[in-house]
Design a protein around this motif. Structure first.
Motif, PDB file in Angstrom:
ATOM      1  N   GLN A 116       0.868  -1.189   0.000  1.00 58.36           N
ATOM      2  CA  GLN A 116       0.000   0.000   0.000  1.00 58.36           C
ATOM      3  C   GLN A 116       0.900   1.234   0.000  1.00 58.36           C
ATOM      4  O   GLN A 116       1.933   1.266   0.670  1.00 58.36           O
ATOM      5  N   GLN A 117       0.505   2.246  -0.750  1.00 59.98           N
ATOM      6  CA  GLN A 117       1.359   3.430  -0.805  1.00 59.98           C
ATOM      7  C   GLN A 117       0.558   4.711  -0.944  1.00 59.98           C
ATOM      8  O   GLN A 117      -0.618   4.697  -1.309  1.00 59.98           O
ATOM      9  N   GLU A 118       1.250   5.770  -0.631  1.00 62.93           N
ATOM     10  CA  GLU A 118       0.692   7.121  -0.749  1.00 62.93           C
ATOM     11  C   GLU A 118       1.817   8.027  -1.233  1.00 62.93           C
ATOM     12  O   GLU A 118       2.976   7.871  -0.835  1.00 62.93           O
ATOM     13  N   SER A 119       1.483   8.967  -2.097  1.00 61.01           N
ATOM     14  CA  SER A 119       2.462   9.920  -2.617  1.00 61.01           C
ATOM     15  C   SER A 119       1.936  11.334  -2.479  1.00 61.01           C
ATOM     16  O   SER A 119       0.727  11.552  -2.386  1.00 61.01           O
ATOM     17  N   LEU A 120       2.855  12.270  -2.495  1.00 62.03           N
ATOM     18  CA  LEU A 120       2.483  13.667  -2.626  1.00 62.03           C
ATOM     19  C   LEU A 120       3.455  14.297  -3.594  1.00 62.03           C
ATOM     20  O   LEU A 120       4.602  13.867  -3.717  1.00 62.03           O
ATOM     21  N   ILE A 121       2.969  15.288  -4.304  1.00 59.08           N
ATOM     22  CA  ILE A 121       3.779  16.018  -5.271  1.00 59.08           C
ATOM     23  C   ILE A 121       3.775  17.475  -4.834  1.00 59.08           C
ATOM     24  O   ILE A 121       2.716  18.049  -4.553  1.00 59.08           O
ATOM     25  N   HIS A 122       4.971  18.053  -4.759  1.00 59.56           N
ATOM     26  CA  HIS A 122       5.077  19.433  -4.296  1.00 59.56           C
ATOM     27  C   HIS A 122       6.196  20.142  -5.052  1.00 59.56           C
ATOM     28  O   HIS A 122       7.296  19.605  -5.186  1.00 59.56           O
ATOM     29  N   THR A 123       5.917  21.336  -5.527  1.00 62.50           N
ATOM     30  CA  THR A 123       6.942  22.151  -6.155  1.00 62.50           C
ATOM     31  C   THR A 123       7.575  23.037  -5.087  1.00 62.50           C
ATOM     32  O   THR A 123       6.881  23.809  -4.414  1.00 62.50           O
ATOM     33  N   PRO A 131      20.578  16.846  -5.083  1.00 61.85           N
ATOM     34  CA  PRO A 131      19.966  18.063  -4.537  1.00 61.85           C
ATOM     35  C   PRO A 131      18.566  18.308  -5.085  1.00 61.85           C
ATOM     36  O   PRO A 131      18.212  17.858  -6.175  1.00 61.85           O
ATOM     37  N   VAL A 132      17.800  19.046  -4.292  1.00 59.28           N
ATOM     38  CA  VAL A 132      16.499  19.556  -4.713  1.00 59.28           C
ATOM     39  C   VAL A 132      16.635  21.071  -4.757  1.00 59.28           C
ATOM     40  O   VAL A 132      17.064  21.682  -3.777  1.00 59.28           O
ATOM     41  N   ARG A 133      16.276  21.652  -5.895  1.00 58.23           N
ATOM     42  CA  ARG A 133      16.442  23.084  -6.096  1.00 58.23           C
ATOM     43  C   ARG A 133      15.089  23.802  -6.082  1.00 58.23           C
ATOM     44  O   ARG A 133      14.060  23.179  -6.353  1.00 58.23           O
ATOM     45  N   PRO A 134      15.110  25.097  -5.810  1.00 60.07           N
ATOM     46  CA  PRO A 134      13.862  25.862  -5.939  1.00 60.07           C
ATOM     47  C   PRO A 134      13.303  25.670  -7.353  1.00 60.07           C
ATOM     48  O   PRO A 134      14.050  25.690  -8.329  1.00 60.07           O
ATOM     49  N   GLY A 135      12.011  25.440  -7.423  1.00 65.22           N
ATOM     50  CA  GLY A 135      11.363  25.204  -8.711  1.00 65.22           C
ATOM     51  C   GLY A 135      11.224  23.735  -9.061  1.00 65.22           C
ATOM     52  O   GLY A 135      10.457  23.383  -9.959  1.00 65.22           O
ATOM     53  N   ASP A 136      11.962  22.868  -8.373  1.00 66.39           N
ATOM     54  CA  ASP A 136      11.843  21.425  -8.616  1.00 66.39           C
ATOM     55  C   ASP A 136      10.507  20.913  -8.092  1.00 66.39           C
ATOM     56  O   ASP A 136      10.063  21.311  -7.007  1.00 66.39           O
ATOM     57  N   THR A 137       9.907  20.021  -8.834  1.00 61.74           N
ATOM     58  CA  THR A 137       8.703  19.335  -8.378  1.00 61.74           C
ATOM     59  C   THR A 137       9.123  17.976  -7.854  1.00 61.74           C
ATOM     60  O   THR A 137       9.664  17.159  -8.596  1.00 61.74           O
ATOM     61  N   VAL A 138       8.910  17.787  -6.563  1.00 62.11           N
ATOM     62  CA  VAL A 138       9.333  16.579  -5.867  1.00 62.11           C
ATOM     63  C   VAL A 138       8.131  15.651  -5.686  1.00 62.11           C
ATOM     64  O   VAL A 138       7.063  16.097  -5.261  1.00 62.11           O
ATOM     65  N   THR A 139       8.325  14.394  -6.005  1.00 64.08           N
ATOM     66  CA  THR A 139       7.325  13.371  -5.703  1.00 64.08           C
ATOM     67  C   THR A 139       7.876  12.529  -4.566  1.00 64.08           C
ATOM     68  O   THR A 139       8.957  11.947  -4.685  1.00 64.08           O
ATOM     69  N   VAL A 140       7.162  12.523  -3.458  1.00 66.42           N
ATOM     70  CA  VAL A 140       7.559  11.765  -2.267  1.00 66.42           C
ATOM     71  C   VAL A 140       6.561  10.626  -2.094  1.00 66.42           C
ATOM     72  O   VAL A 140       5.350  10.842  -2.160  1.00 66.42           O
ATOM     73  N   THR A 141       7.081   9.420  -1.885  1.00 69.76           N
ATOM     74  CA  THR A 141       6.234   8.236  -1.780  1.00 69.76           C
ATOM     75  C   THR A 141       6.622   7.409  -0.561  1.00 69.76           C
ATOM     76  O   THR A 141       7.811   7.203  -0.298  1.00 69.76           O
ATOM     77  N   ALA A 142       5.612   6.942   0.162  1.00 67.92           N
ATOM     78  CA  ALA A 142       5.797   6.007   1.276  1.00 67.92           C
ATOM     79  C   ALA A 142       5.029   4.734   0.918  1.00 67.92           C
ATOM     80  O   ALA A 142       3.863   4.802   0.543  1.00 67.92           O
ATOM     81  N   THR A 143       5.704   3.584   1.040  1.00 68.24           N
ATOM     82  CA  THR A 143       5.123   2.290   0.683  1.00 68.24           C
ATOM     83  C   THR A 143       5.249   1.332   1.860  1.00 68.24           C
ATOM     84  O   THR A 143       6.349   1.167   2.404  1.00 68.24           O
ATOM     85  N   VAL A 144       4.146   0.714   2.245  1.00 69.35           N
ATOM     86  CA  VAL A 144       4.167  -0.238   3.359  1.00 69.35           C
ATOM     87  C   VAL A 144       5.025  -1.444   2.976  1.00 69.35           C
ATOM     88  O   VAL A 144       4.779  -2.105   1.966  1.00 69.35           O
ATOM     89  N   LYS A 145       6.034  -1.694   3.810  1.00 74.24           N
ATOM     90  CA  LYS A 145       6.995  -2.775   3.570  1.00 74.24           C
ATOM     91  C   LYS A 145       6.773  -3.942   4.528  1.00 74.24           C
ATOM     92  O   LYS A 145       6.967  -5.097   4.157  1.00 74.24           O
ATOM     93  N   ASP A 146       6.380  -3.642   5.769  1.00 70.25           N
ATOM     94  CA  ASP A 146       6.234  -4.686   6.777  1.00 70.25           C
ATOM     95  C   ASP A 146       5.218  -4.239   7.820  1.00 70.25           C
ATOM     96  O   ASP A 146       5.121  -3.048   8.128  1.00 70.25           O
ATOM     97  N   LEU A 147       4.485  -5.203   8.342  1.00 70.02           N
ATOM     98  CA  LEU A 147       3.503  -4.967   9.404  1.00 70.02           C
ATOM     99  C   LEU A 147       3.843  -5.876  10.577  1.00 70.02           C
ATOM    100  O   LEU A 147       3.992  -7.086  10.394  1.00 70.02           O
ATOM    101  N   GLN A 148       3.994  -5.298  11.751  1.00 71.35           N
ATOM    102  CA  GLN A 148       4.301  -6.057  12.965  1.00 71.35           C
ATOM    103  C   GLN A 148       3.153  -5.858  13.940  1.00 71.35           C
ATOM    104  O   GLN A 148       2.943  -4.745  14.437  1.00 71.35           O
ATOM    105  N   ASP A 149       2.432  -6.933  14.226  1.00 76.19           N
ATOM    106  CA  ASP A 149       1.259  -6.829  15.092  1.00 76.19           C
ATOM    107  C   ASP A 149       1.601  -6.251  16.463  1.00 76.19           C
ATOM    108  O   ASP A 149       0.849  -5.427  16.986  1.00 76.19           O
ATOM    109  N   LYS A 150       2.738  -6.681  17.045  1.00 71.16           N
ATOM    110  CA  LYS A 150       3.111  -6.174  18.362  1.00 71.16           C
ATOM    111  C   LYS A 150       3.408  -4.674  18.248  1.00 71.16           C
ATOM    112  O   LYS A 150       4.325  -4.255  17.552  1.00 71.16           O
ATOM    113  N   GLY A 151       2.601  -3.881  18.894  1.00 65.12           N
ATOM    114  CA  GLY A 151       2.763  -2.433  18.873  1.00 65.12           C
ATOM    115  C   GLY A 151       2.215  -1.779  17.616  1.00 65.12           C
ATOM    116  O   GLY A 151       2.401  -0.585  17.422  1.00 65.12           O
TER     117      GLY A 151
END
Length: 150
Positions: A22-29, A99-119
């Motif tokens: 499962q994943q979620e992304s955001l795009i930001h300039t 590097p990320v420069r002013p004006g760059d559009t960055v795509t950041v993504t988080a993807t579920v890799k592992d699930l641990q029931d404890k906690g």
């Protein structure tokens, strides 16, 4: 300055509803005002970030955003979308690749890799890219909220 998830409704995905992949992304300039505001907030006024002449003379040829600013976009995903409100950040590893420069559009993504029931611990692969080029990678661990009982 516009917040990266401005206008996007927060959403909580409970631990019990999460799946590997499962994943979620955001795009930001990234703007000069983002970098300036981050420098003011953190006190990190390193000239590579805020002095155009210094940036132009550097090996990067321009100012660059703080690496931690780019990483902070992960916090927006984790705190507002995956898992979302109620989650607790436990740890984060990061590797800055370009590097990320002013004006760059960055795509950041988080993807579920592992699930641990404890906690209700969730491990997520984290990545950021600009125009298909990896600028950051890492791994986050969060405690996801428990699904309320009816």
């Amino acid at each position: 300055m516009t917040a990266p998830l401005e206008g996007v409704a927060p959403r909580t995905i409970y631990y019990e509803d999460m799946q590997i992949g499962q994943q979620e992304s955001l795009i930001h300039t990234v703007t000069e005002s983002d970098i300036s505001a981050f420098a003011d907030l953190t006190g990190d006024h390193n000239p590579i970030h805020i002095d155009k002449a210094h940036g132009a003379a550097s090996r990067f040829g321009s100012n660059i955003a703080h690496g931690i600013y780019t990483a902070s976009l992960l916090s927006a995903i984790l705190g507002m979308r995956l898992p979302g409100p109620g989650s607790i950040y436990v740890s984060q590893t990061l590797q800055f690749k370009a590097p990320v420069r002013p004006g760059d559009t960055v795509t950041v993504t988080a993807t579920v890799k592992d699930l641990q029931d404890k906690g209700r611990r969730v491990t997520l692969d984290c990545a950021a890219e600009v125009d298909g080029l990896a600028v950051m990678s890492g791994e986050a661990v969060v405690m996801a909220p428990k699904k309320p009982t009816a």
